[in-house]
Write an enzyme that holds these catalytic residues in place. Structure first.
Site, PDB file in Angstrom:
ATOM      1  N   ASP A 158       0.822  -1.212   0.000  1.00 20.77           N
ATOM      2  CA  ASP A 158       0.000   0.000   0.000  1.00 20.77           C
ATOM      3  C   ASP A 158       0.853   1.259   0.000  1.00 20.77           C
ATOM      4  O   ASP A 158       2.040   1.226   0.344  1.00 20.77           O
ATOM      5  CB  ASP A 158      -0.934   0.018   1.222  1.00 20.77           C
ATOM      6  CG  ASP A 158      -0.189   0.051   2.553  1.00 20.77           C
ATOM      7  OD1 ASP A 158       0.804  -0.690   2.687  1.00 20.77           O
ATOM      8  OD2 ASP A 158      -0.593   0.817   3.450  1.00 20.77           O
ATOM      9  N   ASP A 164       7.948   4.075  -1.504  1.00 19.44           N
ATOM     10  CA  ASP A 164       7.549   3.525  -0.199  1.00 19.44           C
ATOM     11  C   ASP A 164       6.243   2.781  -0.403  1.00 19.44           C
ATOM     12  O   ASP A 164       5.194   3.391  -0.440  1.00 19.44           O
ATOM     13  CB  ASP A 164       7.409   4.682   0.787  1.00 19.44           C
ATOM     14  CG  ASP A 164       6.859   4.254   2.132  1.00 19.44           C
ATOM     15  OD1 ASP A 164       6.790   3.046   2.385  1.00 19.44           O
ATOM     16  OD2 ASP A 164       6.480   5.138   2.926  1.00 19.44           O
ATOM     17  N   GLU A 180       0.108  -1.360   5.621  1.00 18.18           N
ATOM     18  CA  GLU A 180       1.174  -0.945   6.547  1.00 18.18           C
ATOM     19  C   GLU A 180       1.026   0.523   6.913  1.00 18.18           C
ATOM     20  O   GLU A 180       1.223   0.921   8.065  1.00 18.18           O
ATOM     21  CB  GLU A 180       2.544  -1.186   5.915  1.00 18.18           C
ATOM     22  CG  GLU A 180       3.718  -1.037   6.884  1.00 18.18           C
ATOM     23  CD  GLU A 180       4.355   0.336   6.922  1.00 18.18           C
ATOM     24  OE1 GLU A 180       5.252   0.548   7.747  1.00 18.18           O
ATOM     25  OE2 GLU A 180       3.959   1.235   6.142  1.00 18.18           O
ATOM     26  N   GLU A 181       0.680   1.333   5.934  1.00 16.50           N
ATOM     27  CA  GLU A 181       0.636   2.793   6.145  1.00 16.50           C
ATOM     28  C   GLU A 181      -0.493   3.208   7.084  1.00 16.50           C
ATOM     29  O   GLU A 181      -0.500   4.331   7.581  1.00 16.50           O
ATOM     30  CB  GLU A 181       0.484   3.526   4.801  1.00 16.50           C
ATOM     31  CG  GLU A 181       1.661   3.328   3.841  1.00 16.50           C
ATOM     32  CD  GLU A 181       2.921   4.061   4.285  1.00 16.50           C
ATOM     33  OE1 GLU A 181       2.917   4.699   5.352  1.00 16.50           O
ATOM     34  OE2 GLU A 181       3.916   3.973   3.555  1.00 16.50           O
ATOM     35  N   HIS A 239       6.021   9.841   1.111  1.00 15.93           N
ATOM     36  CA  HIS A 239       4.710  10.431   1.406  1.00 15.93           C
ATOM     37  C   HIS A 239       4.571  11.831   0.802  1.00 15.93           C
ATOM     38  O   HIS A 239       3.772  12.627   1.281  1.00 15.93           O
ATOM     39  CB  HIS A 239       4.414  10.490   2.913  1.00 15.93           C
ATOM     40  CG  HIS A 239       4.448   9.152   3.595  1.00 15.93           C
ATOM     41  ND1 HIS A 239       3.901   8.918   4.836  1.00 15.93           N
ATOM     42  CD2 HIS A 239       4.939   7.946   3.212  1.00 15.93           C
ATOM     43  CE1 HIS A 239       4.073   7.656   5.177  1.00 15.93           C
ATOM     44  NE2 HIS A 239       4.710   7.030   4.208  1.00 15.93           N
TER      45      HIS A 239
END
Ligand SMILES: [Zn+2]
Length: 415
Positions: free
Chosen positions: A85, A146, A180-181, A386
């Site tokens: 994700d 990421d 995960e995020e 991000h």
């Protein structure tokens, strides 16, 4: 060892980032967004093509696969893990990756929003990337390095090992996780089924970096009870719980013990939420420290501060509830020093300097470590995560793959 190898990490990465896999912190489903499975399906399919016969995605969106052992030695089972994700902070829809070949050090202006400029002066890590091929998004979205850089690197490791049987290794497990995020990457993970002894997440930044330490974390809920009375007749009776909360917040140290006054190895006491009425008010705090016993010290400090502040109001009362959130993975990793040691050796063999780093936060690796899978975090090359300026270089991704090849070799050698 990989001199003549045609790396596939970048080619895979450029495809994976175009699949929207943003997770959603407000969702109540698992995975939080169904679209994460779009990537999971592709990865399971590609792993089958590479020759990993048990590759599959389960009902929760986790992708599991095994690279069989090709040695007679009994080698611990190692897992490589990355998350599929991308962060909810920044759009992940219609990502258009751009490869900037042979980076010169000049500003990189992202074409779809020319106010988005990647500058060497703002991202000093770029100094190490001159001459490399840098991948960015186009200015409207994050890139998704990421952690699709980590995903692509693990996929390329599988491809390498299945086409280079002369490299001896034990059984290797591949794990790709959703969510995960949004802090839930291990929510539906079946560790028994995974069957690994040790793991590595590939979700770090600078080439050569290795993170074996996170915060330890508790939450504190402070509930303050005031004394309520009709406001017209409250003289010498009413004690307003919200005003007591204000006194307590004001009594917190201003030059230390807060996120805004600390860095490096220093922890903090951080109020994250206040809710209340005159009668009753709660303050939620998060407590962070690299030393787990340091949490208790900070909690005692906070409790004393509350007691002293409320001493002038004997009719008011409070409750102080501590809850455990997560623990420093180092508490587990020190019991298994070979996990970190092999990673250091592999990084060095790949021609990089080892950069040991501490994470001022938690990771899936800290949860995995305490669930029974000791799991430090290796670099994947991701930078400026991000954000719309997120980037990764092709060369850093390839170095990560090379590190993994040496790493599986180290485990085999040591067995
Ligand atoms: Zn990540």
């Amino acid at each position: 060892m990989l001199d003549n190898y045609n790396f596939t990490a970048a080619e895979r990465f450029l495809r994976y980032v175009q699949i929207d896999t943003q997770s959603d912190p407000l969702a109540t489903t698992f995975p939080s967004t169904d679209k994460q499975k779009d990537l999971g399906n592709i990865l399971a399919e590609e792993l089958l093509q590479i020759g990993l016969q048990d590759a599959h995605m389960d009902e929760w969106g986790y992708v599991y696969a095994t690279i069989p052992s090709n040695t007679d030695k009994k080698v611990p089972v190692i897992c490589f893990c990355a998350h599929m994700d991308t962060a909810p902070d920044c759009s992940g829809t219609n990502v258009k990756p751009i490869v900037h070949k042979n980076y010169s050090g000049a500003d990189i202006i992202l074409p779809d929003d020319k106010s988005q400029v990647l500058r060497l002066s703002e991202y000093p890590y770029l100094q190490s990337q001159i001459g490399n091929d840098i991948i960015t998004a186009s200015g409207l979205t994050l890139l998704g390095a990421d952690d699709k850089a980590g995903v692509a690197e693990i996929m390329d490791l599988a491809n390498f090992l299945m086409t280079h049987k002369d490299v001896k290794h034990g059984e290797i497990k591949i794990l790709f996780t959703p969510d995960e995020e949004v802090g839930n990457g291990t929510g539906k993970l079946d560790l028994q089924k995974l069957g690994a002894d040790y793991g590595y997440t590939l979700d770090g930044g600078d080439a050569g970096s290795l993170e074996d330490e996170t915060f330890s974390a508790d939450g504190v809920r402070l509930t303050i009870h005031g004394v309520i009375a009709h406001p017209g007749y409250a003289k010498n009776k009413m004690i307003n719980a919200m005003k007591l909360a204000g006194l307590i917040l004001d009594a917190l140290p201003k030059d230390r013990l807060s996120p805004e006054s600390t860095e490096g190895k220093r922890g903090f006491i951080h109020p994250v939420r206040v809710e209340g009425i005159a009668e009753k008010c709660t303050i939620d705090f998060i407590i962070r420290d690299f030393e787990t016993p340091g949490l208790k010290k900070k909690e005692d400090f906070l409790r004393t501060l509350v007691e002293e502040t409320l001493r002038a109001y004997p009719k008011a009362s409070f409750e102080f509830a501590v809850s455990e959130q997560y623990r420093n993975m180092k508490d587990v990793l020190v019991l298994h020093p070979q996990v970190t040691d092999h990673a250091k050796t592999a990084i060095t063999k790949a021609g990089l300097d080892v950069k040991m780093e501490s994470i001022r936060g938690g990771t899936d690796g800290s949860r995995l470590s305490f669930m029974g899978l000791p799991c430090p975090n290796l670099f994947a090359g991701e930078q400026a995560i991000h954000s719309k300026l997120e980037f990764v270089s092709v060369q850093d991704m390839n170095k990560a793959v090379e590190t993994l090849v040496y790493l599986v070799g180290e485990w085999e050698n040591a067995s």
